[in-house]
Write a protein that holds these residues in place. Sequence first.
Motif, PDB file in Angstrom:
ATOM      1  N   ILE A   1       0.836  -1.212   0.000  1.00 56.51           N
ATOM      2  CA  ILE A   1       0.000   0.000   0.000  1.00 56.51           C
ATOM      3  C   ILE A   1       0.863   1.251   0.000  1.00 56.51           C
ATOM      4  O   ILE A   1       0.633   2.178  -0.778  1.00 56.51           O
ATOM      5  CB  ILE A   1      -0.957   0.003   1.217  1.00 56.51           C
ATOM      6  N   ARG A   2       1.889   1.277   0.867  1.00 58.04           N
ATOM      7  CA  ARG A   2       2.716   2.477   0.995  1.00 58.04           C
ATOM      8  C   ARG A   2       3.548   2.732  -0.257  1.00 58.04           C
ATOM      9  O   ARG A   2       3.930   3.865  -0.542  1.00 58.04           O
ATOM     10  CB  ARG A   2       3.621   2.363   2.227  1.00 58.04           C
ATOM     11  N   SER A   3       3.804   1.695  -1.049  1.00 55.83           N
ATOM     12  CA  SER A   3       4.537   1.902  -2.304  1.00 55.83           C
ATOM     13  C   SER A   3       3.651   2.500  -3.391  1.00 55.83           C
ATOM     14  O   SER A   3       4.146   3.039  -4.373  1.00 55.83           O
ATOM     15  CB  SER A   3       5.147   0.587  -2.793  1.00 55.83           C
ATOM     16  N   LEU A   4       2.330   2.421  -3.194  1.00 61.29           N
ATOM     17  CA  LEU A   4       1.387   2.888  -4.206  1.00 61.29           C
ATOM     18  C   LEU A   4       0.799   4.272  -3.940  1.00 61.29           C
ATOM     19  O   LEU A   4       0.209   4.870  -4.830  1.00 61.29           O
ATOM     20  CB  LEU A   4       0.237   1.880  -4.337  1.00 61.29           C
ATOM     21  N   VAL A   5       0.939   4.770  -2.704  1.00 63.37           N
ATOM     22  CA  VAL A   5       0.310   6.045  -2.350  1.00 63.37           C
ATOM     23  C   VAL A   5       1.348   7.019  -1.800  1.00 63.37           C
ATOM     24  O   VAL A   5       2.363   6.608  -1.242  1.00 63.37           O
ATOM     25  CB  VAL A   5      -0.826   5.850  -1.316  1.00 63.37           C
ATOM     26  N   PRO A   6       1.096   8.328  -1.940  1.00 56.74           N
ATOM     27  CA  PRO A   6       2.012   9.322  -1.370  1.00 56.74           C
ATOM     28  C   PRO A   6       2.018   9.257   0.160  1.00 56.74           C
ATOM     29  O   PRO A   6       1.022   8.880   0.787  1.00 56.74           O
ATOM     30  CB  PRO A   6       1.448  10.668  -1.830  1.00 56.74           C
ATOM     31  N   ASP A   7       3.140   9.625   0.762  1.00 60.26           N
ATOM     32  CA  ASP A   7       3.304   9.573   2.208  1.00 60.26           C
ATOM     33  C   ASP A   7       2.318  10.475   2.946  1.00 60.26           C
ATOM     34  O   ASP A   7       1.981  10.212   4.087  1.00 60.26           O
ATOM     35  CB  ASP A   7       4.746   9.954   2.571  1.00 60.26           C
ATOM     36  N   ASN A   8       1.849  11.532   2.283  1.00 56.02           N
ATOM     37  CA  ASN A   8       0.930  12.468   2.943  1.00 56.02           C
ATOM     38  C   ASN A   8      -0.538  12.201   2.592  1.00 56.02           C
ATOM     39  O   ASN A   8      -1.394  13.039   2.833  1.00 56.02           O
ATOM     40  CB  ASN A   8       1.303  13.911   2.601  1.00 56.02           C
ATOM     41  N   SER A   9      -0.836  11.029   2.063  1.00 61.53           N
ATOM     42  CA  SER A   9      -2.219  10.704   1.673  1.00 61.53           C
ATOM     43  C   SER A   9      -3.027  10.190   2.860  1.00 61.53           C
ATOM     44  O   SER A   9      -2.482   9.762   3.878  1.00 61.53           O
ATOM     45  CB  SER A   9      -2.207   9.648   0.565  1.00 61.53           C
ATOM     46  N   LYS A  10      -4.342  10.202   2.701  1.00 59.54           N
ATOM     47  CA  LYS A  10      -5.232   9.680   3.741  1.00 59.54           C
ATOM     48  C   LYS A  10      -5.041   8.178   3.911  1.00 59.54           C
ATOM     49  O   LYS A  10      -5.147   7.657   5.022  1.00 59.54           O
ATOM     50  CB  LYS A  10      -6.691   9.990   3.400  1.00 59.54           C
ATOM     51  N   ILE A  11      -4.749   7.499   2.824  1.00 59.88           N
ATOM     52  CA  ILE A  11      -4.527   6.050   2.910  1.00 59.88           C
ATOM     53  C   ILE A  11      -3.254   5.765   3.712  1.00 59.88           C
ATOM     54  O   ILE A  11      -3.237   4.866   4.557  1.00 59.88           O
ATOM     55  CB  ILE A  11      -4.468   5.405   1.512  1.00 59.88           C
ATOM     56  N   ALA A  12      -2.187   6.528   3.471  1.00 58.20           N
ATOM     57  CA  ALA A  12      -0.952   6.357   4.253  1.00 58.20           C
ATOM     58  C   ALA A  12      -1.224   6.648   5.724  1.00 58.20           C
ATOM     59  O   ALA A  12      -0.752   5.918   6.608  1.00 58.20           O
ATOM     60  CB  ALA A  12       0.152   7.261   3.715  1.00 58.20           C
ATOM     61  N   ASP A  13      -2.003   7.693   5.994  1.00 53.02           N
ATOM     62  CA  ASP A  13      -2.372   8.002   7.380  1.00 53.02           C
ATOM     63  C   ASP A  13      -3.118   6.834   8.013  1.00 53.02           C
ATOM     64  O   ASP A  13      -2.881   6.482   9.170  1.00 53.02           O
ATOM     65  CB  ASP A  13      -3.250   9.255   7.445  1.00 53.02           C
ATOM     66  N   TRP A  14      -4.014   6.225   7.256  1.00 58.86           N
ATOM     67  CA  TRP A  14      -4.782   5.092   7.759  1.00 58.86           C
ATOM     68  C   TRP A  14      -3.861   3.926   8.134  1.00 58.86           C
ATOM     69  O   TRP A  14      -4.043   3.304   9.179  1.00 58.86           O
ATOM     70  CB  TRP A  14      -5.816   4.675   6.710  1.00 58.86           C
ATOM     71  N   THR A  15      -2.864   3.642   7.305  1.00 60.40           N
ATOM     72  CA  THR A  15      -1.971   2.511   7.607  1.00 60.40           C
ATOM     73  C   THR A  15      -1.198   2.742   8.906  1.00 60.40           C
ATOM     74  O   THR A  15      -0.816   1.789   9.575  1.00 60.40           O
ATOM     75  CB  THR A  15      -0.968   2.241   6.464  1.00 60.40           C
ATOM     76  N   ARG A  16      -0.977   3.986   9.262  1.00 62.33           N
ATOM     77  CA  ARG A  16      -0.253   4.299  10.505  1.00 62.33           C
ATOM     78  C   ARG A  16      -1.089   4.021  11.749  1.00 62.33           C
ATOM     79  O   ARG A  16      -0.556   3.976  12.846  1.00 62.33           O
ATOM     80  CB  ARG A  16       0.172   5.766  10.502  1.00 62.33           C
ATOM     81  N   THR A  17      -2.399   3.849  11.579  1.00 62.44           N
ATOM     82  CA  THR A  17      -3.289   3.650  12.725  1.00 62.44           C
ATOM     83  C   THR A  17      -3.629   2.186  12.972  1.00 62.44           C
ATOM     84  O   THR A  17      -4.411   1.892  13.882  1.00 62.44           O
ATOM     85  CB  THR A  17      -4.608   4.426  12.538  1.00 62.44           C
TER      86      THR A  17
END
Length: 101
Positions: free
Chosen positions: A49-65
């Motif tokens: 997932i993190r390779s496909l989305v920008p670090d500042n995206s909502k999806i990246a934020d979601w993976t951090r939770t």
Amino acid sequence: MKSFIEIDKKGKVRFFEGDFDLSVKNKKVKRVSKIVPQNLLLRVAFVLIRSLVPDNSKIADWTRTWKCNWIVVLNGKKYGNFKNRKKAIEFERKLYIGELK
């Protein structure tokens, strides 16, 4: 928690993001380590997932939770079984700054 900032003789600045409010143009972000889920299937999903989305995206934020155990991978060594990502980040900072032996 201590803040960390280092400026070398050429003017190169290194610090942990979030410690300082610096508006820097052309900044280059370099990861100190990788903080990933301990569970192999979650880790594969996280990395994909993190390779496909920008670090500042909502999806990246979601993976951090994600509610799972996390590990810190630094210089090929794995540290951890941290019960949340925040604890893993705190450990990473202490390890990098040299507070841990």
